[in-house]
Design an enzyme around this catalytic site. Structure first.
Site, PDB file in Angstrom:
ATOM      1  N   PRO A   1       0.823  -1.222   0.000  1.00 41.11           N
ATOM      2  CG  PRO A   1      -0.704  -1.524   1.721  1.00 41.11           C
ATOM      3  CD  PRO A   1       0.592  -2.029   1.196  1.00 41.11           C
TER       4      PRO A   1
ATOM      5  CD  GLU B   1      -1.445  -7.955  10.451  1.00 41.19           C
ATOM      6  OE1 GLU B   1      -2.512  -8.053   9.823  1.00 41.19           O
ATOM      7  OE2 GLU B   1      -0.883  -8.937  10.961  1.00 41.19           O
TER       8      GLU B   1
ATOM      9  NE  ARG C   1      -5.908  -4.694 -21.625  1.00 43.39           N
ATOM     10  CZ  ARG C   1      -5.916  -3.502 -22.215  1.00 43.39           C
ATOM     11  NH1 ARG C   1      -5.057  -2.573 -21.834  1.00 43.39           N
ATOM     12  NH2 ARG C   1      -6.758  -3.238 -23.179  1.00 43.39           N
TER      13      ARG C   1
ATOM     14  CG  ASP D   1      -6.515   0.212 -23.629  1.00 41.99           C
ATOM     15  OD1 ASP D   1      -7.333  -0.462 -24.269  1.00 41.99           O
ATOM     16  OD2 ASP D   1      -5.442  -0.220 -23.183  1.00 41.99           O
TER      17      ASP D   1
HETATM   18  C1  JF8 Z   1      -0.866  -6.126   2.108  1.00 42.35           C
HETATM   19  C2  JF8 Z   1       0.863  -7.500   2.441  1.00 42.35           C
HETATM   20  C3  JF8 Z   1      -2.061  -3.148  -1.701  1.00 42.35           C
HETATM   21  N1  JF8 Z   1      -3.397  -1.378  -2.785  1.00 42.35           N
HETATM   22  C4  JF8 Z   1      -3.115  -2.246  -1.784  1.00 42.35           C
HETATM   23  N2  JF8 Z   1      -3.821  -2.349  -0.672  1.00 42.35           N
HETATM   24  N3  JF8 Z   1      -3.292  -3.288   0.111  1.00 42.35           N
HETATM   25  C5  JF8 Z   1      -2.206  -3.806  -0.459  1.00 42.35           C
HETATM   26  C6  JF8 Z   1      -1.351  -4.798   0.173  1.00 42.35           C
HETATM   27  C7  JF8 Z   1      -0.201  -5.286  -0.424  1.00 42.35           C
HETATM   28  C8  JF8 Z   1       0.625  -6.213   0.219  1.00 42.35           C
HETATM   29  C9  JF8 Z   1       0.286  -6.626   1.517  1.00 42.35           C
HETATM   30  N4  JF8 Z   1      -0.962  -6.679   3.346  1.00 42.35           N
HETATM   31  C10 JF8 Z   1       0.075  -7.501   3.549  1.00 42.35           C
HETATM   32  C11 JF8 Z   1      -1.702  -5.225   1.457  1.00 42.35           C
HETATM   33  C12 JF8 Z   1      -1.081  -3.289  -2.728  1.00 42.35           C
HETATM   34  N5  JF8 Z   1      -0.309  -3.416  -3.533  1.00 42.35           N
END
Ligand code: JF8
Length: 240
Positions: free
Chosen positions: A88, A115, A152, A167
Site C-alpha cells: 500500500p 501486516e 495486455r 484504451d
Molecule cells: C498487504 C501484504 C495493496 N493497494 C493495496 N492495498 N493493500 C495492499 C497490500 C499489499 C501487500 C500486503 N498486506 C500484507 C496489502 C497493494 N499493492
C-alpha cells in the site's frame, strides 16, 4: 515477457492466469508466469515466514530471509530483472506505469502477507507498486492486476494490433458510452447519432461524451488531459 512471482500462495494464481486473453498469451508463449513459494526458501524446521514486530504492536511481519533467499535463487539466472514489491506504500499502478513495465524483459513480483514486510526487504526491491488507497489482505491480488494490465500491453498479447491504443486512459479521459443491439431496451434508446452512419458526427459525439463524463466523475483527470482550447471552453460553459 516473463513474470516470476514470489508468494506464500502460489495456487492463488493458477485459475486467474488460465482464463481468456492472458491464458491464450501464456499458451502462445508470448508471456510466461512462474510462481515460487516463499516458504520453500525457509531454513528452519517449522518453515517460518513471519514473526512478531520489534517494538511490539499487533499482528505479524513477513521475515526478510526467506524472501531474500528466494530472490537470490532467481537472480542467479536472471540478472537485470526488475523487482517489484506490491504494498500500500508503493507508487500507484497507472496506465503510464503499466506501459513502462510492459517494455521490461522480465519482472519479479514479491507478494507480501501478514501486516506487512520487514523493512529490510526494500533494499532488494527496485519499485514498490500499490493498487490503490484501500486495504487488501496481501499482495497477490495487486500482483494479478499488475500482470493483467502490463501483460495486455506486450505486443502480440491482444488480438488486434494497436487495440491498446484505444484504451480508456490512453488519452487521459474516461471512455465514452457504448451500445450494442438492441436499439430499444425497455424504452432506453441508443443515441440516434450512433445509427446515423456519419462517422465525423459520431467521433465528435464520443469525444464530447468522454469529456463530460470525465469532468463529472474524475475532475482530477481533466487537469492532466490533453485538450484543445475549444474543448476547455466547452467544459467551462458546461460548468457555468
Ligand atoms: C498487504 C501484504 C495493496 N493497494 C493495496 N492495498 N493493500 C495492499 C497490500 C499489499 C501487500 C500486503 N498486506 C500484507 C496489502 C497493494 N499493492
Amino acid at each position: 515477457m516473463r513474470f516470476d512471482i514470489l508468494t506464500l500462495f502460489p495456487e492463488f494464481f493458477s485459475s486467474p492466469l488460465n482464463q481468456s486473453l492472458l491464458g491464450k498469451a501464456l499458451a502462445k508463449g508470448v508471456l510466461s508466469v512462474n510462481t515460487y513459494n516463499i516458504r520453500d526458501f525457509t531454513t528452519d524446521r517449522h518453515r517460518t515466514t513471519d514473526d512478531s514486530p520489534y517494538g511490539g504492536g499487533h499482528g505479524m511481519v513477513m521475515k526478510v530471509e526467506p524472501v531474500v533467499r528466494a530472490l537470490e535463487a532467481l537472480r542467479s539466472d536472471c540478472a537485470g530483472a526488475r523487482v517489484i514489491l506490491t504494498t500500500p506504500q508503493g507508487v500507484p499502478l497507472t496506465q503510464a506505469l503499466a506501459g513502462e513495465l510492459s517494455r521490461e524483459e522480465r519482472l519479479i513480483i514479491v507478494c507480501g502477507r501478514y501486516e506487512g514486510v520487514d523493512e529490510r526487504i526494500r533494499a532488494f526491491v527496485d519499485t514498490e507498486v500499490s493498487l490503490g488507497d484501500f486495504v487488501l489482505t496481501g499482495g497477490e491480488i495487486a500482483a494479478l492486476a499488475l500482470i493483467d494490465s502490463v501483460g495486455r500491453l506486450v505486443p502480440d498479447v491482444l488480438g488486434e494490433p494497436g487495440s491498446a491504443a484505444h484504451d480508456s486512459f490512453s488519452d487521459g479521459l474516461l471512455e465514452y458510452p457504448q451500445y450494442t443491439r438492441p436499439e430499444d431496451f425497455r424504452g432506453q434508446m441508443v443515441p440516434p447519432v450512433l445509427l446515423s452512419g456519419n462517422h465525423a458526427e459520431i467521433e465528435r459525439w464520443r469525444r464530447i461524451e468522454s469529456l463530460k463524463r470525465t469532468f463529472k466523475r474524475r475532475p482530477d483527470l481533466i487537469e492532466k488531459a490533453v485538450l484543445t482550447e475549444a474543448e476547455r471552453r466547452l467544459l467551462k460553459e458546461t460548468a457555468g
